[in-house]
Motif scaffolding. Structure first.
Motif, short mmCIF file in Angstrom:
data_model
loop_
_atom_site.label_atom_id
_atom_site.label_comp_id
_atom_site.label_asym_id
_atom_site.label_seq_id
_atom_site.Cartn_x
_atom_site.Cartn_y
_atom_site.Cartn_z
N GLN A 92 1.44 -2.31 1.04
CA GLN A 92 1.04 -2.05 -0.60
C GLN A 92 0.98 -3.10 -1.39
O GLN A 92 1.93 -4.23 -0.81
N ASP A 116 -2.61 4.63 -1.46
CA ASP A 116 -2.43 3.84 -0.22
C ASP A 116 -2.08 2.50 -0.77
O ASP A 116 -1.63 1.59 0.15
N ARG A 117 -2.51 1.96 -2.09
CA ARG A 117 -2.28 0.85 -2.70
C ARG A 117 -0.94 0.37 -3.21
O ARG A 117 -0.55 -0.61 -3.15
#
Ligand code: GUN
Ligand code: ZN
Length: 424
Positions: free
Chosen positions: A372, A363-364
């Motif tokens: 992101q 997710d990052r």
């Protein structure tokens, strides 16, 4: 706020699963970054009006997400290219002596700094890293990663059956792990992984305690080696004669789950692969290492049939290059030997968003999607005369494949972390 204009490519999803829909490519693209995060990424044509006032840097090359190296040993960087042995003898002869030196914090600091600078020079912005048994090896790595703002996940190695001078106990292993998790939790972009080295170097009590640590800390990963080399596998089978297989030993101690990452998995039964898939664990495919130690040829197509999540690992020091591009070229050749063809878009996916997902940071980072972190690299297909010749006038597919087969650190024109240039 700032923006970067150039050719942009990312592969957020696995093309082997969703097809060409997975590929996001903008010939003339715009990547807009605010506070280190991607605010927008798309065709320049569609975004230029909205972001007309944003200072824009023109980048000459192919912008892709920073690479994710899902299995690498930082203390072994100086032991790369150590000649002549398979895994168990190689560890005894070359690796354990090198790791003993990490009892000295100053040594650990200097190697950690060198290692992270080399990762950035090779275009790797996130990594799942083995340290040593010494808690200071983690402080050294995490301090250096914090200074550089890198996404690094690591943990003190648990090995109570290790050689003299490289051994902890169940209780010191737990106490050191707890202290490190408490000291580093929530700092920078760091993450912790409970890290039993592999079955041969831990007692049953320590493996059970590693399972307990994993349960007690829902935000940490589990990182280890599995079914890598024939000599190692025979040893595990003789120590646990009633286990179904090597994976089953980890399973007995609660070490097989969605936060587990297993390096290698070269010799796996269908039972073990289906259990890895069912548990949602990830596998780090380490092609150069598996060839260097004579371990064997990872069967990607078979892992795919079970639906296992796959990442790419350089596995330095058994691996022979820190370059993820080079590693993908070797992965292609191993797939060829196994009768399968690794598509270059899929290769890029495995080395970015796919690896990030296995590391629990999908997710990052990894796909340059809005929200992101803006970790990206600039690939230079003119970095060697041969690469330039092969890429001239070629399709995107062929240029990407040429980078995979011929590219290395020379092809990394620049590395950016959260939108800031950190290399070249
Ligand atoms: N298995 C246990 N330790 C190691 C290591 O340091 N390198 C590799 N390749 N395999 C291992
Ligand atoms: Zn390894």
């Amino acid at each position: 706020m700032k923006a970067f204009r150039g050719e942009i490519l990312s592969v957020p999803d696995d093309p082997a699963v969703v097809g060409t829909e997975a590929i996001r490519h903008f010939d003339d693209g715009l990547l807009v970054v605010e506070d280190g995060l991607v605010l927008a990424c798309g065709p320049h044509r569609a975004l230029s009006e909205k972001f007309a006032d944003v200072p824009t840097e023109k980048l000459d090359g192919l912008i892709v997400p920073g690479f994710v190296d899902a299995h690498v040993h930082y203390p072994q960087i100086g032991s790369i290219a150590s000649h002549g042995e398979q895994l168990m003898q190689w560890l005894e002869r070359h690796i354990f002596p090198a790791e003993k030196a990490f009892a000295d914090r100053a040594h650990a600091d200097s190697i950690a700094a060198f290692f992270l600078d080399e990762l950035l020079r090779h275009g790797t912005t996130s990594a799942l890293v083995f340290a040593t048994v010494h808690p200071g090896s983690i402080d050294a790595l995490f301090e250096a990663a914090l200074q550089r703002d890198m996404r690094i996940v690591s943990g003190k190695v648990l090995m109570d059956l290790g050689p003299e001078g490289l051994r902890d106990t169940v209780s010191t292993g737990r106490a050191d792990t707890e202290a490190l998790i408490a000291r580093w939790r929530g700092r920078g972009r760091l993450g912790y992984a409970v890290t039993p080295r592999f079955v041969p170097t831990s007692s049953e009590e320590q493996l059970a305690d590693a399972g307990a640590l994993l349960t007690e800390h829902p935000d940490v990963l589990m990182h280890t080696h599995l079914s890598e080399n024939p000599g190692e596998i025979e040893f595990v089978a003789s120590r646990f004669p009633d286990a179904a297989d090597y994976l089953d030993v980890y399973d007995r101690f609660g070490l097989v789950g969605p936060r587990s990452v297993f390096a290698h998995c070269v010799h796996m039964s269908d039972r073990a692969l289906s259990r890895v898939a069912e548990a949602g664990s990830g596998i780090a495919f380490c092609p150069t290492s598996n060839m260097f130690l004579g371990s064997g040829l990872f069967d990607l197509a078979r892992a795919d049939r079970h639906g296992v999540r796959i990442a790419i690992g350089t596995d330095i020091g058994a691996g022979t290059s820190l370059s993820v591009l080079h590693t993908l070229g070797e992965a292609y050749k191993i797939c060829q030997l196994k009768g399968a063809s690794l598509d270059p878009f899929r290769a890029l996916h495995l080395a970015t968003a796919g690896g990030a997902r296995v590391m629990g940071i999908g997710d990052r980072v990894g796909a340059l999607l809005p929200g992101q972190e803006a970790d990206f690299i600039l690939l230079d297909e003119n970095s060697t005369p041969l690469l330039a010749r092969r890429c001239s006038g070629a399709s995107l597919h062929d240029r990407l494949f040429a980078l995979q087969v011929l590219g290395d650190d020379r092809s990394i024109a620049a590395t950016y972390l959260r939108g800031a240039k950190v290399h070249r």
